[in-house]
Design a protein around this motif. Sequence first.
Motif, PDB file in Angstrom:
ATOM      1  N   MET A  15       0.854  -1.183   0.000  1.00  0.00           N
ATOM      2  CA  MET A  15       0.000   0.000   0.000  1.00  0.00           C
ATOM      3  C   MET A  15       0.901   1.247   0.000  1.00  0.00           C
ATOM      4  N   SER A  16       0.563   2.224  -0.798  1.00  0.00           N
ATOM      5  CA  SER A  16       1.366   3.445  -0.878  1.00  0.00           C
ATOM      6  C   SER A  16       1.093   4.351   0.332  1.00  0.00           C
ATOM      7  N   ASN A  17       1.993   5.283   0.546  1.00  0.00           N
ATOM      8  CA  ASN A  17       1.793   6.245   1.642  1.00  0.00           C
ATOM      9  C   ASN A  17       0.535   7.075   1.432  1.00  0.00           C
ATOM     10  N   SER A  18       0.229   7.428   0.205  1.00  0.00           N
ATOM     11  CA  SER A  18      -1.000   8.197  -0.037  1.00  0.00           C
ATOM     12  C   SER A  18      -2.235   7.339   0.260  1.00  0.00           C
ATOM     13  N   ASP A  19      -2.172   6.032   0.000  1.00  0.00           N
ATOM     14  CA  ASP A  19      -3.285   5.139   0.352  1.00  0.00           C
ATOM     15  C   ASP A  19      -3.490   5.112   1.864  1.00  0.00           C
ATOM     16  N   ILE A  20      -2.393   5.093   2.612  1.00  0.00           N
ATOM     17  CA  ILE A  20      -2.478   5.087   4.075  1.00  0.00           C
ATOM     18  C   ILE A  20      -3.113   6.379   4.570  1.00  0.00           C
ATOM     19  N   VAL A  34       4.623   9.417   7.049  1.00  0.00           N
ATOM     20  CA  VAL A  34       4.212   8.018   7.000  1.00  0.00           C
ATOM     21  C   VAL A  34       5.463   7.148   6.863  1.00  0.00           C
ATOM     22  N   ARG A  35       5.609   6.209   7.797  1.00  0.00           N
ATOM     23  CA  ARG A  35       6.713   5.251   7.744  1.00  0.00           C
ATOM     24  C   ARG A  35       6.201   3.876   8.134  1.00  0.00           C
ATOM     25  N   ASP A  36       6.662   2.886   7.412  1.00  0.00           N
ATOM     26  CA  ASP A  36       6.325   1.498   7.740  1.00  0.00           C
ATOM     27  C   ASP A  36       4.824   1.274   7.876  1.00  0.00           C
ATOM     28  N   GLY A  37       4.051   1.914   7.010  1.00  0.00           N
ATOM     29  CA  GLY A  37       2.613   1.694   6.978  1.00  0.00           C
ATOM     30  C   GLY A  37       1.809   2.392   8.051  1.00  0.00           C
TER      31      GLY A  37
END
Length: 110
Positions: A1-6, A94-97
């Motif tokens: 999952m991308s950072n923008s998705d998170i 955002v790091r590691d989900g």
Amino acid sequence: MSNSDIVHQFMTAFQTQDRELAESLAADDFHFTSPQDAHIDRAEWFEKCFPSVGHFTDHRLLQVIEADDDLVLLRYEYELENGERYRNCEAQTVRDGQIHEVEVYFGGQV
């Protein structure tokens, strides 16, 4: 999952008041800063800010941009119960989900 998705998931969790999802996305060292809140921790954010979504009648993301490896910038518009509309910007780390930091920059009325 991308950072923008998170970031999208985190914002959706806030808007729908899905605390379980929000907690899974907020890192243990999560911090939140805005003109009203000076670097508050995860527990205080969940107590003070998370329940505040009830003040909004509409909240939508306008732009989400991955600025670098761990920084996501977003701009959103929201409407208050009294009909006033505003736009804000945020920088989310955002790091590691998980989201480690949110910095909010208040915009003006639209």
